[in-house]
Enzyme design. Structure first.
Site, mmCIF file in Angstrom:
data_model
loop_
_atom_site.group_PDB
_atom_site.id
_atom_site.type_symbol
_atom_site.label_atom_id
_atom_site.label_comp_id
_atom_site.label_asym_id
_atom_site.label_seq_id
_atom_site.Cartn_x
_atom_site.Cartn_y
_atom_site.Cartn_z
ATOM 1 N N SER A 141 1.006 -1.103 -0.477
ATOM 2 C CA SER A 141 -0.112 -0.196 -0.275
ATOM 3 C C SER A 141 1.095 1.173 -0.196
ATOM 4 C CB SER A 141 -0.867 -0.049 1.428
ATOM 5 O OG SER A 141 -1.244 1.129 1.365
ATOM 6 N N TYR A 154 -1.579 -0.217 10.798
ATOM 7 C CA TYR A 154 -1.340 -0.771 9.359
ATOM 8 C C TYR A 154 -0.658 -0.702 8.229
ATOM 9 C CZ TYR A 154 -3.499 -0.895 4.260
ATOM 10 O OH TYR A 154 -3.897 -1.353 3.212
HETATM 11 P P1 NAP Z 1 -11.457 -6.075 0.826
HETATM 12 O O1 NAP Z 1 -11.957 -5.668 -0.159
HETATM 13 O O2 NAP Z 1 -11.307 -5.528 1.906
HETATM 14 O O3 NAP Z 1 -10.852 -7.208 0.135
HETATM 15 C C1 NAP Z 1 -10.422 -8.250 1.694
HETATM 16 C C2 NAP Z 1 -10.175 -9.818 0.963
HETATM 17 O O4 NAP Z 1 -9.143 -10.642 1.944
HETATM 18 C C3 NAP Z 1 -11.484 -10.597 1.161
HETATM 19 O O5 NAP Z 1 -11.589 -12.227 -0.020
HETATM 20 C C4 NAP Z 1 -11.429 -11.297 2.206
HETATM 21 O O6 NAP Z 1 -11.797 -12.695 2.452
HETATM 22 C C5 NAP Z 1 -9.649 -11.260 2.633
HETATM 23 N N1 NAP Z 1 -9.527 -11.541 3.802
HETATM 24 C C6 NAP Z 1 -9.712 -10.806 4.924
HETATM 25 N N2 NAP Z 1 -8.742 -11.405 6.149
HETATM 26 C C7 NAP Z 1 -8.675 -12.458 5.682
HETATM 27 C C8 NAP Z 1 -8.137 -13.222 6.377
HETATM 28 N N3 NAP Z 1 -7.684 -13.327 7.549
HETATM 29 N N4 NAP Z 1 -7.281 -14.588 5.242
HETATM 30 C C9 NAP Z 1 -7.706 -14.710 4.084
HETATM 31 N N5 NAP Z 1 -8.433 -13.428 3.725
HETATM 32 C C10 NAP Z 1 -8.702 -12.954 4.180
HETATM 33 O O7 NAP Z 1 -9.637 -5.541 1.086
HETATM 34 P P2 NAP Z 1 -8.939 -5.231 -0.850
HETATM 35 O O8 NAP Z 1 -9.211 -3.508 -0.414
HETATM 36 O O9 NAP Z 1 -9.285 -5.683 -2.255
HETATM 37 O O10 NAP Z 1 -7.546 -4.974 -0.364
HETATM 38 C C11 NAP Z 1 -6.308 -6.410 -0.837
HETATM 39 C C12 NAP Z 1 -4.987 -5.869 -0.144
HETATM 40 O O11 NAP Z 1 -5.047 -4.386 -0.432
HETATM 41 C C13 NAP Z 1 -5.345 -5.350 0.910
HETATM 42 O O12 NAP Z 1 -3.410 -6.551 1.248
HETATM 43 C C14 NAP Z 1 -4.563 -3.749 1.422
HETATM 44 O O13 NAP Z 1 -4.528 -4.046 2.131
HETATM 45 C C15 NAP Z 1 -4.774 -4.055 -0.053
HETATM 46 N N6 NAP Z 1 -4.931 -2.014 -0.307
HETATM 47 C C16 NAP Z 1 -5.980 -1.711 -0.174
HETATM 48 C C17 NAP Z 1 -5.800 -0.390 -1.057
HETATM 49 C C18 NAP Z 1 -7.545 -0.184 -1.251
HETATM 50 O O14 NAP Z 1 -7.418 1.247 -1.434
HETATM 51 N N7 NAP Z 1 -8.534 -0.712 -0.902
HETATM 52 C C19 NAP Z 1 -4.944 0.158 -1.174
HETATM 53 C C20 NAP Z 1 -3.801 0.182 -0.543
HETATM 54 C C21 NAP Z 1 -3.584 -1.604 -1.063
HETATM 55 P P3 NAP Z 1 -13.203 -12.274 2.203
HETATM 56 O O15 NAP Z 1 -13.919 -12.242 1.493
HETATM 57 O O16 NAP Z 1 -13.166 -13.956 2.497
HETATM 58 O O17 NAP Z 1 -14.037 -11.527 3.512
#
Ligand code: NAP
Length: 250
Positions: A141, A154
């Site tokens: 991130s 985080y």
């Molecule tokens: P999200 O929409 O909240 O989706 C999270 C995903 O992770 C879901 O598939 C969830 O599974 C899974 N998950 C949650 N806890 C878990 C665990 N303990 N073990 C295995 N899987 C788990 O998040 P996202 O925004 O797509 O983020 C994905 C990654 O990108 C993260 O690492 C986040 O920090 C990073 N990121 C996001 C952003 C942003 O703006 N969104 C920016 C920078 C970085 P379920 O579907 O089963 O709940």
């Protein structure tokens, strides 16, 4: 030979965007998440419509026993694993000032975002060394370098993931296994749904060079480029997917 990829947290959001791009490029997939199999059945069916095999691996990546069972499930099914995408990650349940951060939230984020990815990578590295082929991609991130004092735990977890990328890149270099970091900015997913209005405003006031929310597809395309070997001489590097957010401007 078909190539196989494990995407942690591949069941929605950025992980699903990555899964869709890899499925379109002919990968067989292992999709990981924590929800029940029934809850992701439609997603798995949709991914299979691209023509490849797709299995769902329900496991908490922060739990050693569940991680080991997930890797065994994949090896039992496919026999190989060519690409690991460490994407699963969580934000703090509650954004709290640095002076109020709880140990519980700190431990939760470290276990999930960093320790889980570290030990999964370690286990998968042994498989890749044996098969003499592989590629590892870590989704960090912009919080790896941008300090947000209302979610310090985080930021620390993502900064750690950044060093983890370099460490494994160095260690696995002799085996021809590249390790990359993909660093997203503000991406429209469930994780950012609660802060949509705040970021809408910041974006409209010029926060980004490319003035729009990022999409899971934006990140997926970058990961697909790496997973298919189209950035072959850049192990350990960071690929920014942030619409220019981190360009210093005056
Ligand atoms: P999200 O929409 O909240 O989706 C999270 C995903 O992770 C879901 O598939 C969830 O599974 C899974 N998950 C949650 N806890 C878990 C665990 N303990 N073990 C295995 N899987 C788990 O998040 P996202 O925004 O797509 O983020 C994905 C990654 O990108 C993260 O690492 C986040 O920090 C990073 N990121 C996001 C952003 C942003 O703006 N969104 C920016 C920078 C970085 P379920 O579907 O089963 O709940």
């Amino acid at each position: 030979m078909k190539r196989t990829a494990l995407i942690t947290g591949g069941s929605r959001g950025i992980g699903l965007g990555i899964a869709q791009q890899l499925a379109q490029r002919g990968f067989d997939l292992a999709i990981n998440g924590v929800r029940e199999k029934d809850a992701v059945a439609d997603t798995i069916t949709q991914l299979r419509s691209f023509g490849g095999d797709v299995i769902y691996c329900r496991a908490d990546v922060g739990d050693a026993t569940q991680r080991a069972a997930m890797l065994q499930q994949i090896l039992d099914h496919y026999g190989t694993l060519h690409v690991l995408v460490n994407n699963a990650g969580v934000a703090p349940k509650e954004r709290k000032d640095l002076l109020e951060t709880t140990e519980e939230s700190y431990d939760r984020l470290m276990d999930m975002n960093l320790k889980g990815a570290f030990f999964l990578t370690q286990a998968v590295a042994h498989v890749m060394i044996k098969q003499q082929e592989g590629c590892i991609i870590n989704v960090s991130s912009i919080s790896a370098t941008i300090a947000s004092v209302n979610r310090g735990e985080y930021c620390i977890s993502k900064a750690g993931l950044s060093m983890m990328t370099q460490l494994f890149a160095v260690r696995l270099g002799e085996y021809g296994i590249p390790v990359y970091e993909v660093r997203p900015g503000i991406i429209a997913t469930d994780m950012t749904a609660g802060v949509k209005e705040k970021y809408d405003q910041l974006i409209s006031k010029g926060l980004l060079v490319q003035s729009r929310w990022g999409s899971p597809e934006d990140v997926g395309k970058a990961v697909a480029m790496l997973a298919t070997g189209d950035l072959p001489y850049s192990t350990g590097q960071v690929i920014m997917i942030d619409g220019g957010l981190t360009i210093p401007r005056l």
